[in-house]
Write an enzyme that holds these catalytic residues in place. Structure first.
Site, PDB file in Angstrom:
ATOM      1  NE  ARG A  37       0.680   1.555   4.311  1.00  0.00           N
ATOM      2  CZ  ARG A  37       1.968   1.846   4.301  1.00  0.00           C
ATOM      3  NH1 ARG A  37       2.607   2.081   3.178  1.00  0.00           N
ATOM      4  NH2 ARG A  37       2.645   1.897   5.446  1.00  0.00           N
ATOM      5  CG  HIS A  44       4.365   8.569  12.080  1.00  0.00           C
ATOM      6  ND1 HIS A  44       4.938   7.524  12.774  1.00  0.00           N
ATOM      7  CD2 HIS A  44       5.185   8.807  11.022  1.00  0.00           C
ATOM      8  CE1 HIS A  44       6.058   7.161  12.167  1.00  0.00           C
ATOM      9  NE2 HIS A  44       6.222   7.911  11.101  1.00  0.00           N
ATOM     10  N   GLY A 136      11.328  -3.022   3.240  1.00  0.00           N
ATOM     11  CA  GLY A 136      11.900  -1.844   3.892  1.00  0.00           C
ATOM     12  C   GLY A 136      11.706  -0.556   3.130  1.00  0.00           C
ATOM     13  N   GLY A 138       8.759   1.131   2.946  1.00  0.00           N
ATOM     14  CA  GLY A 138       7.621   1.902   3.434  1.00  0.00           C
ATOM     15  C   GLY A 138       6.342   1.632   2.664  1.00  0.00           C
ATOM     16  CB  SER A 140       2.605  -1.945   3.917  1.00  0.00           C
ATOM     17  OG  SER A 140       2.087  -2.585   5.045  1.00  0.00           O
ATOM     18  CB  SER A 141       7.171  -5.728   2.259  1.00  0.00           C
ATOM     19  OG  SER A 141       8.001  -5.313   3.333  1.00  0.00           O
ATOM     20  CG  ASP A 186       0.639  -0.523   7.114  1.00  0.00           C
ATOM     21  OD1 ASP A 186       0.172   0.565   6.727  1.00  0.00           O
ATOM     22  OD2 ASP A 186       1.780  -0.634   7.595  1.00  0.00           O
ATOM     23  CE1 TYR A 236       5.868   3.089  12.975  1.00  0.00           C
ATOM     24  CE2 TYR A 236       5.374   2.198  15.138  1.00  0.00           C
ATOM     25  CZ  TYR A 236       4.973   2.523  13.867  1.00  0.00           C
ATOM     26  OH  TYR A 236       3.675   2.291  13.487  1.00  0.00           O
TER      27      TYR A 236
END
EC number: 2.7.1.6
Length: 392
Positions: A37, A44, A136, A138, A140-141, A186, A236
């Site tokens: 996605r 955030h 990695g 961003g 959403s793997s 996600d 995070y």
């Protein structure tokens, strides 16, 4: 300049079938896919019970497999970016012997979903994972793999849960097996994505509404900085903790309940840094509501302005951008035909998302690459469907 040629789901399925046949000596019986996605705006905010506006991508994770009778799970990934080993075998969990996270890290997402899967009895299975979602980046793997796993397990042992409950199982898997205290965006978009639409998600009520995004004159460009980040790093969880502390100081359940005026009035109750973190979140929730309304009425310029405001807030108040992302955004904004651009995902690397005129895409990609000091990878994607069962 052209966007990166991404294999379609059909090609990935063929690749997964070949790998399965080679590894296990038979054709797989089942196949599923779940998308990556991109979050258009609302960064955030999900773990602060706010609003988000993602769309599912044509980049997908395909999982093929077959049940087995020996109570074992045997996995193989073809991803060259995944950590070693690329294949592993383990027994199904029992109440006395639950699954635990370990190495390789990529398998933890699968293990976590198996451990938390609500229906029983689950048989053992053999499976191959093939994905076009960059690790990695961003995009959403992780949720793509979690939701593909859940959808696969449903074929082996049907569940009776709601879509929200399924998303929560996948979210719990990421919390407990990957150590990332992510929100639920996600997983929800990977389950609920619909072609030609973005999805406005209220992360407090889990209500969703489709927002049309199918204008052929419009394009969504994702630019990967190719700077890798690990969200399990200290930043995070620290941001999340700061947000929760501000909400507590103001006597609220979450920052979703806080208005900008209340935050300003309570400034003395928190550190300057915590105030800035909260100011981003409260402002971003407002921007996301405004952006969804702008998209519904086809006001792409207003949407683009909100994207830029979002990026500046992420850079200056939330401090999760980095020089590479800032450079990509500035380059995009200096190109004709661009409505707006911003970093997307957790930050500290990964991708930017740019809304632009479709006809300008080749020129814009060329311009960004010329301005960027690193090597960028480009993806042009339509808003795509969520998880599905595939047929051979």
């Amino acid at each position: 300049m052209a966007a990166s040629e991404q294999p379609q789901a059909g090609e990935l399925l063929a690749k997964a079938r070949r790998a399965f046949l080679e590894e296990f000596g038979a054709e797989p019986e089942l196949a599923v896919s779940a998308p990556g996605r991109v979050n258009l705006i609302g960064e955030h905010t999900d773990y602060n019970r706010g609003l988000v506006l993602p769309m599912a991508l044509e980049l997908v994770t395909v999982l093929v497999g077959s049940p087995r009778v020996d109570g074992l799970v045997s996995l193989l990934t073809t991803s060259e970016d995944a950590d070693e080993p690329r294949r592993l075998q383990f027994p199904l969990p029992t109440s006395q012997r639950p699954l635990e996270p370990g190495t390789p890290h990529w398998a933890n997402y699968v293990k976590g979903v198996i451990q938390h899967y609500p229906a029983a009895p689950l048989p053992g299975f053999s499976a191959v994972v093939v994905s076009s979602v960059p690790l990695g980046g961003g995009l959403s793997s992780s949720a793509s793999l979690e939701v593909a796993t859940y959808t696969f397990l449903q074929q082996l042992c049907p569940d009776s849960g709601t879509i929200a409950a399924r998303a929560q199982v996948c979210q719990r898997a990421e919390h407990s097996f990957a150590g990332v205290p992510c929100g639920i965006m996600d997983q929800l978009i990977a389950l609920l994505g619909q072609r030609g639409h973005a999805l406005l998600i209220d992360c407090r009520s889990l209500e969703t509404s489709l927002v049309p995004l199918s204008d052929p004159k419009l394009a969504v460009l994702i630019t990967n900085s190719n700077v890798r980040h690990s969200l399990g790093s200290s930043e995070y969880p620290l941001r999340r903790r700061q947000c929760e502390e501000v909400a507590r100081a103001l006597g609220k359940e979450s920052l979703r309940e806080v208005q900008l005026e209340e935050l300003e009035a309570g400034r003395d109750l928190m550190s300057t840094e915590a105030f800035r973190r909260a100011r981003h979140v409260v402002g971003e929730i407002q921007r996301t509501a405004q952006a969804a309304a702008a998209l519904r009425r086809g006001d792409y310029r207003a949407f683009g302005r909100l994207m830029v405001e979002s990026h500046h807030s992420l850079r200056d108040d939330y401090e999760v951008s980095c020089p590479e992302l800032d450079q990509l955004v500035e380059a995009a904004l200096s190109a004709p035909g661009v409505y707006g651009s911003r970093m997307t995902g957790g930050g500290f690397g990964g991708c930017t998302v740019t809304l632009l005129e479709a006809s300008a895409a080749p020129r814009v990609m060329q311009h960004i690459q010329e301005q960027y000091h690193g090597t960028a990878t480009f993806y042009l994607s339509q808003a795509a469907d969520g998880a599905k069962v595939l047929h051979f």
